[in-house]
Design a protein around this motif. Structure first.
Motif, PDB file in Angstrom:
ATOM      1  N   GLU A  39     -12.007  22.130  11.184  1.00 29.40           N
ATOM      2  CA  GLU A  39     -10.863  21.223  11.071  1.00 29.40           C
ATOM      3  C   GLU A  39     -11.130  20.147  10.023  1.00 29.40           C
ATOM      4  OE1 GLU A  39     -10.431  19.897  15.077  1.00 29.40           O
ATOM      5  OE2 GLU A  39      -9.334  21.689  15.728  1.00 29.40           O
ATOM      6  N   ALA A  40     -12.368  19.640   9.986  1.00 26.67           N
ATOM      7  CA  ALA A  40     -12.734  18.630   8.998  1.00 26.67           C
ATOM      8  C   ALA A  40     -12.674  19.218   7.587  1.00 26.67           C
ATOM      9  CB  ALA A  40     -14.135  18.087   9.293  1.00 26.67           C
ATOM     10  N   LYS A  41     -13.118  20.475   7.438  1.00 27.33           N
ATOM     11  CA  LYS A  41     -13.074  21.132   6.135  1.00 27.33           C
ATOM     12  C   LYS A  41     -11.632  21.311   5.664  1.00 27.33           C
ATOM     13  CE  LYS A  41     -15.584  24.364   4.680  1.00 27.33           C
ATOM     14  NZ  LYS A  41     -16.228  25.676   4.446  1.00 27.33           N
ATOM     15  N   LYS A  42     -10.766  21.658   6.575  1.00 24.41           N
ATOM     16  CA  LYS A  42      -9.350  21.828   6.220  1.00 24.41           C
ATOM     17  C   LYS A  42      -8.768  20.509   5.722  1.00 24.41           C
ATOM     18  CE  LYS A  42      -4.944  23.491   8.051  1.00 24.41           C
ATOM     19  NZ  LYS A  42      -4.217  23.999   9.241  1.00 24.41           N
ATOM     20  N   LEU A  43      -9.121  19.421   6.378  1.00 22.50           N
ATOM     21  CA  LEU A  43      -8.651  18.099   5.950  1.00 22.50           C
ATOM     22  C   LEU A  43      -9.204  17.746   4.568  1.00 22.50           C
ATOM     23  CD1 LEU A  43      -9.070  16.221   9.345  1.00 22.50           C
ATOM     24  CD2 LEU A  43      -6.896  16.629   8.168  1.00 22.50           C
ATOM     25  N   ALA A  44     -10.479  18.062   4.340  1.00 20.10           N
ATOM     26  CA  ALA A  44     -11.094  17.784   3.042  1.00 20.10           C
ATOM     27  C   ALA A  44     -10.412  18.594   1.940  1.00 20.10           C
ATOM     28  CB  ALA A  44     -12.585  18.098   3.089  1.00 20.10           C
ATOM     29  N   MET A  69       0.853  -1.197   0.000  1.00 16.75           N
ATOM     30  CA  MET A  69       0.000   0.000   0.000  1.00 16.75           C
ATOM     31  C   MET A  69       0.886   1.242   0.000  1.00 16.75           C
ATOM     32  SD  MET A  69      -2.984   1.070   2.703  1.00 16.75           S
ATOM     33  CE  MET A  69      -3.995  -0.364   2.358  1.00 16.75           C
ATOM     34  N   SER A  70       0.606   2.183  -0.923  1.00 13.22           N
ATOM     35  CA  SER A  70       1.449   3.373  -1.041  1.00 13.22           C
ATOM     36  C   SER A  70       1.242   4.302   0.147  1.00 13.22           C
ATOM     37  CB  SER A  70       1.134   4.113  -2.338  1.00 13.22           C
ATOM     38  OG  SER A  70      -0.106   4.754  -2.230  1.00 13.22           O
ATOM     39  N   SER A  71       2.285   5.154   0.381  1.00 12.42           N
ATOM     40  CA  SER A  71       2.182   6.110   1.488  1.00 12.42           C
ATOM     41  C   SER A  71       1.069   7.116   1.238  1.00 12.42           C
ATOM     42  CB  SER A  71       3.521   6.837   1.665  1.00 12.42           C
ATOM     43  OG  SER A  71       3.861   7.535   0.488  1.00 12.42           O
ATOM     44  N   LYS A  72       0.827   7.431  -0.059  1.00  7.73           N
ATOM     45  CA  LYS A  72      -0.233   8.381  -0.391  1.00  7.73           C
ATOM     46  C   LYS A  72      -1.598   7.801  -0.058  1.00  7.73           C
ATOM     47  CE  LYS A  72      -1.292  11.805  -3.918  1.00  7.73           C
ATOM     48  NZ  LYS A  72      -1.023  12.280  -5.282  1.00  7.73           N
ATOM     49  N   LEU A  73      -1.793   6.517  -0.367  1.00  9.64           N
ATOM     50  CA  LEU A  73      -3.068   5.865  -0.058  1.00  9.64           C
ATOM     51  C   LEU A  73      -3.276   5.809   1.449  1.00  9.64           C
ATOM     52  CD1 LEU A  73      -5.603   4.357  -0.812  1.00  9.64           C
ATOM     53  CD2 LEU A  73      -4.263   2.272  -1.081  1.00  9.64           C
ATOM     54  N   ILE A  74      -2.205   5.497   2.179  1.00 10.34           N
ATOM     55  CA  ILE A  74      -2.290   5.480   3.643  1.00 10.34           C
ATOM     56  C   ILE A  74      -2.702   6.856   4.149  1.00 10.34           C
ATOM     57  CG2 ILE A  74      -0.945   5.263   5.771  1.00 10.34           C
ATOM     58  CD1 ILE A  74       0.729   3.104   4.315  1.00 10.34           C
ATOM     59  N   ASN A  75      -2.119   7.902   3.551  1.00 11.62           N
ATOM     60  CA  ASN A  75      -2.456   9.270   3.949  1.00 11.62           C
ATOM     61  C   ASN A  75      -3.933   9.571   3.699  1.00 11.62           C
ATOM     62  OD1 ASN A  75      -1.731  12.055   4.756  1.00 11.62           O
ATOM     63  ND2 ASN A  75      -2.266  12.519   2.641  1.00 11.62           N
ATOM     64  N   TYR A  76      -4.469   9.097   2.549  1.00  5.63           N
ATOM     65  CA  TYR A  76      -5.884   9.285   2.255  1.00  5.63           C
ATOM     66  C   TYR A  76      -6.746   8.624   3.334  1.00  5.63           C
ATOM     67  CZ  TYR A  76      -5.073  11.043  -2.506  1.00  5.63           C
ATOM     68  OH  TYR A  76      -4.714  11.791  -3.590  1.00  5.63           O
ATOM     69  N   PHE A  77      -6.390   7.393   3.678  1.00  5.78           N
ATOM     70  CA  PHE A  77      -7.164   6.670   4.690  1.00  5.78           C
ATOM     71  C   PHE A  77      -7.100   7.369   6.044  1.00  5.78           C
ATOM     72  CE2 PHE A  77      -6.649   2.470   2.249  1.00  5.78           C
ATOM     73  CZ  PHE A  77      -7.919   2.574   1.731  1.00  5.78           C
ATOM     74  N   VAL A  78      -5.911   7.822   6.408  1.00  5.56           N
ATOM     75  CA  VAL A  78      -5.735   8.512   7.693  1.00  5.56           C
ATOM     76  C   VAL A  78      -6.557   9.799   7.717  1.00  5.56           C
ATOM     77  CG1 VAL A  78      -4.089   9.762   9.148  1.00  5.56           C
ATOM     78  CG2 VAL A  78      -3.470   7.532   8.196  1.00  5.56           C
ATOM     79  N   THR A  79      -6.504  10.555   6.618  1.00  2.00           N
ATOM     80  CA  THR A  79      -7.221  11.833   6.557  1.00  2.00           C
ATOM     81  C   THR A  79      -8.728  11.635   6.633  1.00  2.00           C
ATOM     82  OG1 THR A  79      -5.433  12.797   5.245  1.00  2.00           O
ATOM     83  CG2 THR A  79      -7.545  13.953   5.225  1.00  2.00           C
ATOM     84  N   THR A  80      -9.260  10.674   5.862  1.00  2.00           N
ATOM     85  CA  THR A  80     -10.702  10.430   5.918  1.00  2.00           C
ATOM     86  C   THR A  80     -11.118   9.895   7.291  1.00  2.00           C
ATOM     87  OG1 THR A  80     -10.336   8.276   4.842  1.00  2.00           O
ATOM     88  CG2 THR A  80     -11.058  10.097   3.439  1.00  2.00           C
ATOM     89  N   ALA A  81     -10.232   9.122   7.916  1.00  7.37           N
ATOM     90  CA  ALA A  81     -10.526   8.621   9.270  1.00  7.37           C
ATOM     91  C   ALA A  81     -10.557   9.775  10.271  1.00  7.37           C
ATOM     92  CB  ALA A  81      -9.488   7.588   9.691  1.00  7.37           C
TER      93      ALA A  81
END
Length: 206
Positions: A192-197, A1-13
């Motif tokens: 904070e959620a908007k900033k992540l989005a 799993m790429s680091s970018k995909l992990i970042n996507y999962f972490v951010t959505t979580a």
């Protein structure tokens, strides 16, 4: 799993976690509305103007809870789309690497149809991904607009509390403070959620 995909999962979580916290605060606000009704009932006619406000507080809490659940669903959908998007991106990287390595090999052109399909899939997924982010942002904006009424509710609650019998003024002012504090906490979580989005949106366009 790429680091970018992990970042996507972490951010959505993280987005989902912030909305879960907002949901918990809103549930406490429901309890505040219930307690306010009880106090207003005991205060009698002197707090007659406060009673309708408890319905608005209750409605604000329920809207926040419903919106938080909806946004969590959107965050989950975004997570799934991002997973598919990153798998497709990785597949394209493999195709392009194979093309560079095997330039002079026979039958390398046989990869072209598959490569074309995966590129079309990437475009469709990217469009869907960006669309999901817009939907998420719209839902967050809508909830933020709903919360603006909390400031008005808190102000009106203080005005009505001042009209109540002295014995009940402290409790009713406490309700106003709770509404204002809860709304501010939820608003902060939404921002904070908007900033992540927005960070997800920027990553999608890199």
């Amino acid at each position: 799993m790429s680091s970018k995909l992990i970042n996507y999962f972490v951010t959505t979580a993280l987005i989902a976690a912030k909305l879960d916290n907002a949901n918990k605060i809103a549930k406490q606000l429901l309890l505040t509305a219930s307690n306010a009704r009880a106090v207003a009932l005991r205060a009698g006619d002197s707090a007659a103007g406060f009673k309708p406000l408890t319905d608005f507080i209750d409605q604000l809490a329920r809207v926040t809870i419903a919106s938080s659940k909806q946004i969590n669903v959107l965050a989950t959908q975004l997570s799934r789309v991002s997973a598919n998007k990153m798998r497709t991106d990785n597949a394209i990287c493999h195709f392009e690497r194979a093309d560079r390595i095997a330039t002079d090999y026979a039958y390398v052109e046989s990869l072209s149809p598959a490569y074309g399909r995966i590129k079309r899939s990437e475009l469709a997924l990217n469009n869907k991904y960006v669309g999901e982010i817009f939907r998420l942002n719209d839902a967050l904006d809508e909830l933020a607009r709903e919360l603006r009424t909390a400031v008005i509710l808190a102000t009106l609650s203080r005005v009505e509390a001042s009209q109540a019998a002295l014995l009940y003024q402290e409790s009713l002012n406490g309700v106003a403070d709770n509404v204002e504090l809860s709304a501010q906490q939820i608003k902060t979580l939404i921002e904070e959620a908007k900033k992540l989005a927005q960070e997800l949106h920027q990553d999608a366009n890199v």
